[in-house]
Design a protein around this motif. Structure first.
Motif, PDB file in Angstrom:
ATOM      1  N   ALA A 266      10.807  39.117  33.951  1.00 18.32           N
ATOM      2  CA  ALA A 266       9.703  39.899  33.392  1.00 18.32           C
ATOM      3  C   ALA A 266       9.999  40.094  31.902  1.00 18.32           C
ATOM      4  CB  ALA A 266       9.590  41.245  34.095  1.00 18.32           C
TER       5      ALA A 266
ATOM      6  N   HIS B  15      13.595  42.037  32.379  1.00 16.15           N
ATOM      7  CA  HIS B  15      14.587  41.893  33.448  1.00 16.15           C
ATOM      8  C   HIS B  15      14.284  40.705  34.347  1.00 16.15           C
ATOM      9  CE1 HIS B  15      11.373  43.713  35.904  1.00 16.15           C
ATOM     10  NE2 HIS B  15      11.142  44.409  34.817  1.00 16.15           N
TER      11      HIS B  15
ATOM     12  N   GLU C 199       8.712  41.923  28.490  1.00 18.62           N
ATOM     13  CA  GLU C 199       7.874  43.107  28.308  1.00 18.62           C
ATOM     14  C   GLU C 199       8.145  43.872  27.018  1.00 18.62           C
ATOM     15  OE1 GLU C 199       8.614  46.364  31.061  1.00 18.62           O
ATOM     16  OE2 GLU C 199      10.125  45.187  32.082  1.00 18.62           O
TER      17      GLU C 199
ATOM     18  N   ASP D 107       5.597  42.197  38.615  1.00 16.58           N
ATOM     19  CA  ASP D 107       5.666  43.362  37.722  1.00 16.58           C
ATOM     20  C   ASP D 107       4.914  43.014  36.455  1.00 16.58           C
ATOM     21  OD1 ASP D 107       6.466  45.624  36.291  1.00 16.58           O
ATOM     22  OD2 ASP D 107       8.583  45.013  36.148  1.00 16.58           O
TER      23      ASP D 107
ATOM     24  N   HIS E 180      14.221  44.929  39.672  1.00 16.87           N
ATOM     25  CA  HIS E 180      15.111  44.754  38.525  1.00 16.87           C
ATOM     26  C   HIS E 180      16.357  43.990  38.952  1.00 16.87           C
ATOM     27  CE1 HIS E 180      12.895  48.536  37.151  1.00 16.87           C
ATOM     28  NE2 HIS E 180      12.459  47.533  36.412  1.00 16.87           N
TER      29      HIS E 180
ATOM     30  N   GLU F 263       3.394  43.142  29.564  1.00 15.16           N
ATOM     31  CA  GLU F 263       4.445  42.534  30.392  1.00 15.16           C
ATOM     32  C   GLU F 263       3.851  41.519  31.364  1.00 15.16           C
ATOM     33  OE1 GLU F 263       6.008  45.212  33.363  1.00 15.16           O
ATOM     34  OE2 GLU F 263       7.868  44.053  33.575  1.00 15.16           O
TER      35      GLU F 263
HETATM   36 MG    MG Z   1       9.333  45.345  34.190  1.00 12.59          MG
END
Ligand code: MG
Ligand code: MG
Length: 248
Positions: free
Chosen positions: A199, A168, A201, A105, A175, A232
């Motif tokens: 992640a 997350h 961000e 992500d 997630h 991110e």
């Molecule tokens: Mg994310």
């Protein structure tokens, strides 16, 4: 529950992350005035699928696009459509890909054509805020250390920190635990351990930190219509720091 990934799982996450990073790199050449956000979305879709992965955000919680594309005062979760990018816009692509069950992500903010000094300032300092947060990532530090570093940097540069949306954990789902807020207190929150994948961000606004959601039930915009930026990376905590999995 916070999961620690095995070496094998981290190898798969490296592949997922590389596909996400490469998709960003591939899309960059198309970010020009006149292209629609749906055209960018479809280019991303084809590229992710050709790379042997599946787009993580398609139908995630019912999201109607392949990637999230947010323009100017749109913070996140913009739905791709017929909007044409214009000279001076700032466009944020948030891309997720799943490879053999593991996700990557990464969101990045791009200038469209020639942008004004305000946008340049916002882009520069939001990207730097991401790396200020990442500097805190090592075993023994805590999630709160990341958020505190981002918040301190943003505040010093007069940017509004979006608090309703957070980074997350990530792995077999996009997630996972823990939440990784872009604000916080040093020495608080879950302990970082080798093998955790998260992640980070920051979403920073040129003006107020306040946001609201449009009637489409997805798009988040700034309350004062000032621009917002989002950077991110998905990373893995290593023995003495971190490794970026979504490098472009
Ligand atoms: Mg994310
Ligand atoms: Mg994202």
């Amino acid at each position: 529950m916070i999961t620690i990934k095995s070496e094998y799982e981290i190898e798969l996450m490296k592949k997922a992350g590389a596909i996400v990073g490469n998709t960003h790199h591939y899309l960059e050449q198309f970010i020009k005035p006149g292209i629609t956000t749906l055209e960018l979305n479809n280019l991303a879709r084809d590229y992710i699928i050709k790379s042997g992965a599946t787009p993580s955000f398609e139908n995630l919680y019912g999201f109607p696009g392949t990637i999230c594309i947010s323009v100017n005062d749109e913070v996140v979760h913009g739905i791709p459509g017929n909007r044409k990018l214009k000279d001076g816009d700032i466009v944020k692509l948030d891309i997720g890909a799943c490879y053999k069950g593991y996700h990557g992500d990464s969101a990045w903010s791009y200038p469209v054509g020639n942008v004004d000094d305000k946008v340049k300032y916002l882009l520069e300092h939001t990207q730097k805020a991401l790396f200020e947060g990442l500097k805190e990532v090592k075993p023994g530090n805590r999630i709160g250390d990341i958020g505190a570093a981002i918040e301190e940097y943003a505040t010093k540069h007069n940017l509004g920190v979006v608090k309703e949306l957070v980074g997350h954990g990530i792995g077999t789902e996009v997630h996972q635990d823990p939440d990784v807020p872009n604000y916080g207190k040093r020495g608080t929150g879950p302990l970082l351990k080798e093998g955790m994948t998260i992640a980070v961000e920051p979403m920073l606004n040129y003006g107020t930190a306040d946001i609201y959601q449009l009637d489409d039930d997805w798009t988040i915009v700034t309350a004062d219509y000032e621009p917002s930026a989002h950077f991110e990376h998905t990373i893995v905590v290593t023995k003495d720091g971190y490794m970026i999995l979504t490098k472009r």
